[in-house]
Design a protein around this motif. Structure first.
Motif, mmCIF file in Angstrom:
data_model
loop_
_atom_site.group_PDB
_atom_site.id
_atom_site.type_symbol
_atom_site.label_atom_id
_atom_site.label_comp_id
_atom_site.label_asym_id
_atom_site.label_seq_id
_atom_site.Cartn_x
_atom_site.Cartn_y
_atom_site.Cartn_z
ATOM 1 N N ARG A 48 3.207 -9.168 12.071
ATOM 2 C CA ARG A 48 4.421 -8.535 11.281
ATOM 3 C C ARG A 48 3.988 -7.126 10.722
ATOM 4 N NH1 ARG A 48 9.049 -12.461 10.322
ATOM 5 N NH2 ARG A 48 7.817 -14.289 11.265
ATOM 6 N N PRO A 49 4.971 -6.319 11.155
ATOM 7 C CA PRO A 49 4.591 -4.937 10.831
ATOM 8 C C PRO A 49 4.762 -4.647 9.438
ATOM 9 C CG PRO A 49 6.485 -4.874 12.232
ATOM 10 C CD PRO A 49 6.052 -6.410 12.117
ATOM 11 N N ASN A 50 3.795 -4.019 8.448
ATOM 12 C CA ASN A 50 3.831 -3.702 7.394
ATOM 13 C C ASN A 50 5.007 -2.880 7.081
ATOM 14 O OD1 ASN A 50 3.428 -2.393 4.891
ATOM 15 N ND2 ASN A 50 1.194 -2.811 4.992
ATOM 16 N N VAL A 51 6.084 -3.295 6.221
ATOM 17 C CA VAL A 51 7.136 -2.603 5.951
ATOM 18 C C VAL A 51 7.008 -1.635 5.302
ATOM 19 C CG1 VAL A 51 9.435 -3.144 4.730
ATOM 20 C CG2 VAL A 51 8.626 -4.807 6.172
ATOM 21 N N ILE A 52 6.080 -1.429 4.201
ATOM 22 C CA ILE A 52 6.110 -0.284 3.493
ATOM 23 C C ILE A 52 5.446 0.892 4.415
ATOM 24 C CG2 ILE A 52 4.526 0.649 1.532
ATOM 25 C CD1 ILE A 52 6.608 -1.490 0.643
ATOM 26 N N ALA A 53 4.320 0.581 5.159
ATOM 27 C CA ALA A 53 3.931 1.601 5.944
ATOM 28 C C ALA A 53 4.883 2.228 7.112
ATOM 29 C CB ALA A 53 2.714 1.183 6.761
ATOM 30 N N LEU A 56 7.430 4.547 5.096
ATOM 31 C CA LEU A 56 6.586 5.816 4.867
ATOM 32 C C LEU A 56 6.692 6.634 6.054
ATOM 33 C CD1 LEU A 56 5.429 7.617 3.047
ATOM 34 C CD2 LEU A 56 3.171 6.623 3.708
ATOM 35 N N THR A 61 13.543 2.446 4.699
ATOM 36 C CA THR A 61 12.879 1.336 4.081
ATOM 37 C C THR A 61 13.494 0.178 4.409
ATOM 38 O OG1 THR A 61 14.228 1.714 2.022
ATOM 39 C CG2 THR A 61 11.908 2.654 2.093
ATOM 40 N N GLN A 116 13.219 5.040 -2.813
ATOM 41 C CA GLN A 116 13.193 5.275 -1.402
ATOM 42 C C GLN A 116 14.397 4.279 -0.899
ATOM 43 O OE1 GLN A 116 11.007 8.153 -2.341
ATOM 44 N NE2 GLN A 116 11.690 8.226 -0.122
ATOM 45 N N ASN B 50 6.492 9.107 -4.847
ATOM 46 C CA ASN B 50 7.169 8.402 -3.808
ATOM 47 C C ASN B 50 6.686 6.862 -3.770
ATOM 48 O OD1 ASN B 50 7.520 6.975 -1.589
ATOM 49 N ND2 ASN B 50 8.328 8.743 -0.262
ATOM 50 N N ILE B 52 6.858 4.295 -2.107
ATOM 51 C CA ILE B 52 6.611 3.854 -0.863
ATOM 52 C C ILE B 52 5.207 4.361 -0.526
ATOM 53 C CG2 ILE B 52 6.953 3.506 1.611
ATOM 54 C CD1 ILE B 52 8.903 2.057 -0.214
ATOM 55 N N ALA B 53 5.111 5.563 -0.565
ATOM 56 C CA ALA B 53 3.706 6.139 -0.370
ATOM 57 C C ALA B 53 2.367 5.261 -1.256
ATOM 58 C CB ALA B 53 3.609 7.576 -0.326
ATOM 59 N N GLY B 55 2.699 2.880 -2.598
ATOM 60 C CA GLY B 55 2.415 1.391 -2.311
ATOM 61 C C GLY B 55 1.605 1.222 -1.117
ATOM 62 N N LEU B 56 1.709 2.059 -0.043
ATOM 63 C CA LEU B 56 0.793 2.140 1.036
ATOM 64 C C LEU B 56 -0.641 2.410 0.646
ATOM 65 C CD1 LEU B 56 0.476 1.562 4.120
ATOM 66 C CD2 LEU B 56 1.150 3.821 4.447
ATOM 67 N N THR B 61 2.563 -2.587 -4.632
ATOM 68 C CA THR B 61 4.132 -2.099 -4.385
ATOM 69 C C THR B 61 4.759 -2.055 -5.617
ATOM 70 O OG1 THR B 61 4.804 -4.198 -3.808
ATOM 71 C CG2 THR B 61 4.249 -2.593 -2.004
ATOM 72 N N HIS B 110 7.169 -15.343 5.824
ATOM 73 C CA HIS B 110 6.351 -14.497 6.446
ATOM 74 C C HIS B 110 6.901 -13.242 6.438
ATOM 75 C CE1 HIS B 110 3.138 -16.759 8.410
ATOM 76 N NE2 HIS B 110 3.928 -17.723 8.940
ATOM 77 N N SER B 114 5.583 -9.680 4.686
ATOM 78 C CA SER B 114 5.399 -8.454 5.263
ATOM 79 C C SER B 114 5.886 -7.267 4.546
ATOM 80 C CB SER B 114 5.913 -8.462 6.871
ATOM 81 O OG SER B 114 7.620 -8.498 6.475
ATOM 82 N N GLU B 115 6.908 -7.757 3.508
ATOM 83 C CA GLU B 115 7.267 -6.686 2.618
ATOM 84 C C GLU B 115 6.435 -6.180 1.387
ATOM 85 O OE1 GLU B 115 11.057 -5.848 2.131
ATOM 86 O OE2 GLU B 115 11.972 -7.260 3.674
ATOM 87 N N GLN B 116 5.331 -6.875 1.546
ATOM 88 C CA GLN B 116 4.248 -6.520 0.730
ATOM 89 C C GLN B 116 4.472 -6.701 -0.654
ATOM 90 O OE1 GLN B 116 2.628 -6.078 4.172
ATOM 91 N NE2 GLN B 116 1.465 -5.149 2.568
#
Lengths: 331, 331
Positions: A48-53, A56, A61, A116, B50, B52-53, B55-56, B61, B110, B114-116
């Motif tokens: 699952r793609p990392n939503v945070i990455a 960014l 978002t 964001q 930021n 999001i940044a 968080g990554l 997060t 899941h 993925s939303e971290q």
DNA sequence: CTGAAAGCGCTTACAG
DNA sequence: CTGAAAGCGCTTACAG
């Protein structure tokens, strides 16, 4: 096992990570055979793609911020229901921001910006108009679309969805006038909200047209408090009809009227706004103006998605239909 | 003007971005004079990191996910109030995830992963126990702490905060028994939830101890539907007391009992669970078991922050006190 | 149709 | 106490 990343997928599928990314975001740009190979690996690895990455990198978002004052109010919760249903359809996630009287609105707004979100749904009807404008300006500066839901924004061109509260107030008052009531009270809140102002305007218009006396009684939204107000109310007031700006206020009034020996609707007709469960659990059943709160939420969210996609929207100010549900508390 | 970034701040302050970052995250590691210089620039530029940044990069997060079934329910909304207040204190943002019957829980879980989010508050009491366990497992695998709020998780050691529903059911039933009621109905929901099961267990225990007949009547949480059920109820049932597993059910029952000529509490004593506004707007005022929903939300969130910080928590299963608010519908 | 590379805006060891 | 550099996990021109 660690969460699969785009790298591990690329490795296992024997492609570059750019290709994996495309499979996810622009599948039509990838040859069918490779696409299927990648998809297979994605499934196997449970990637699952990392939503945070993603947020960014893409600067999107897929989060929308919902700004509320009192999340506890039934109408707010109901609106959130509509919002979340549509948000789900469009794959947006919802972040809640609660603004209270004490909070520094401007600061909080900046904070929301720093989160964001791609768009804002603004449900907070308890803010002074100037504040609303300030908040709106900050979002505008940051290019974040905002939709006002069930809030009448200042007299500008902000996107908003609501009902015509003035018309609603007018119509509800009219039904009581048509029933030949002469002393019709509007039970409003001490604190002034734009939405209630409009209900008042509609009420006043109808009353004046009929040549009757305008009677606005201001109380609290808190049942414990307004019960006390209403108890003293009956000592000195002539009244044969009352409209509460919220159902809870109207029910509370009705209960105390009954306690004071008045018959509903014979002596006093009572009606509320919102058509909540309160109107259904009261005895007598209460007449109420139905506001399609769920729909307001849903339509707002749908409008917001369009604005976020920079679609050309014909009509950014939507007025949803309302109607009066007549029950036992009026004739 | 474009939003200030950490680069622009660093540039303007004549330091490296590492230093700006430290000023924000570990101010004590920066010499006072440079710290103040940087802070000044941050203010001037209105810089906000930021989220999001951050968080990554930090893999935190400061978002918590709140999983609910029906956000529309008063108790859920109230709990969200408590959650958001505490979340605000600790600088966490709240993401709402609504799970409905139709939704694929596993898939959604899941997605939430993925939303971290850094942690999960699980309010969904309408899920079958097995599902709850599945969901819990996924979060565990991904090292995301979960707190169950007002949900009794399976008989394991999951963090949870709630009240002792069995004891509550027992006590409420006991007050009716002590009032010498003999035919005490429990008005429960057709659909089985763990929480209601516990209320039933407490009810049954008290009833059996007293040598009375266990009488459970299953209806719907929907007022429109249960009204009909209750209308036929009075045709054939002997009843002198009733407990609704929710206030709305109890009020609905009470209204129809009155319509059927019964006097409350003389003929039938009525009590509910939750002590909501319904109990206050009903006539007669209704006795109800107060569940500190707001507190449950607040305490859950506080517990979650500790778990997210990997603090050592003595007690991860918290039972909050409840009490009975006696009003006119019982003696 | 696919890959190499830069970049999104931060944090965080590692050196010094 | 401070900076240079790598890296978080993606997306997105740019080439080919």
């Amino acid at each position: 096992m660690a969460q699969a990343t785009i790298y591990s997928v690329a490795l296992a599928a024997g492609v570059s990570l750019a290709t994996v990314s495309r499979v996810l975001n622009n599948p039509e740009k990838v040859k069918k055979s490779t696409r299927e190979r990648v998809l297979k690996v994605i499934n196997e690895l449970g990637y699952r793609p990392n939503v945070i990455a993603r947020g960014l990198a893409s600067r999107k978002t897929t989060n929308v911020g919902v700004v509320v004052s009192d999340i506890t109010r039934a109408s707010v919760a109901e609106m959130l229901g509509g919002i979340s249903d549509i948000a789900n359809n469009y794959q947006y996630s919802i972040k809640i921001f609660v603004i209270r009287e004490e909070t520094d609105i401007i600061d909080t707004t900046h904070k929301i910006v720093s989160e964001q979100v791609d768009g804002i749904l603004f449900l907070n009807d308890e803010l002074a108009e100037q504040k609303v404008q300030d908040v709106k300006n900050i979002f505008d500066q940051n290019n974040i679309p905002v939709v006002f839901a069930n809030v009448i924004a200042s007299n500008d061109e902000s996107p908003q969805v609501s009902i015509d509260y003035e018309k609603a107030g007018y119509e509800l008052t009219k039904t009581l006038i048509d029933d030949n009531r002469k002393n019709i009270f509007l039970l409003s809140t001490a604190r002034k909200y734009k939405v209630n102002d409009l209900k008042e305007a509609g009420y006043t218009k109808a009353i004046k047209e009929a040549g009757l006396p305008v009677k606005i009684f201001r109380t609290s939204g808190d049942t414990d408090i307004n019960s006390q107000h209403f108890s003293s109310f009956f000592k000195d007031k002539i009244v044969d009809a009352a409209i509460g700006v919220r159902d809870s206020i109207a029910v509370s009034f009705m209960n105390i009227a009954i306690k004071n020996g008045r018959k509903i609707p014979e002596n006093i007709a009572v009606a509320g706004f919102q058509n909540t469960k309160y109107a259904l659990l009261s005895r007598p059943l209460m007449t109420s103006l139905d506001i399609p709160v769920y729909d307001i939420g849903a339509v707002s969210m749908r409008l917001l998605t369009k604005l976020m996609n920079k679609e050309n929207v014909e009509n950014i100010q939507i007025s949803l239909p309302h109607f009066i549900v007549k029950r036992e508390s009026t004739r």
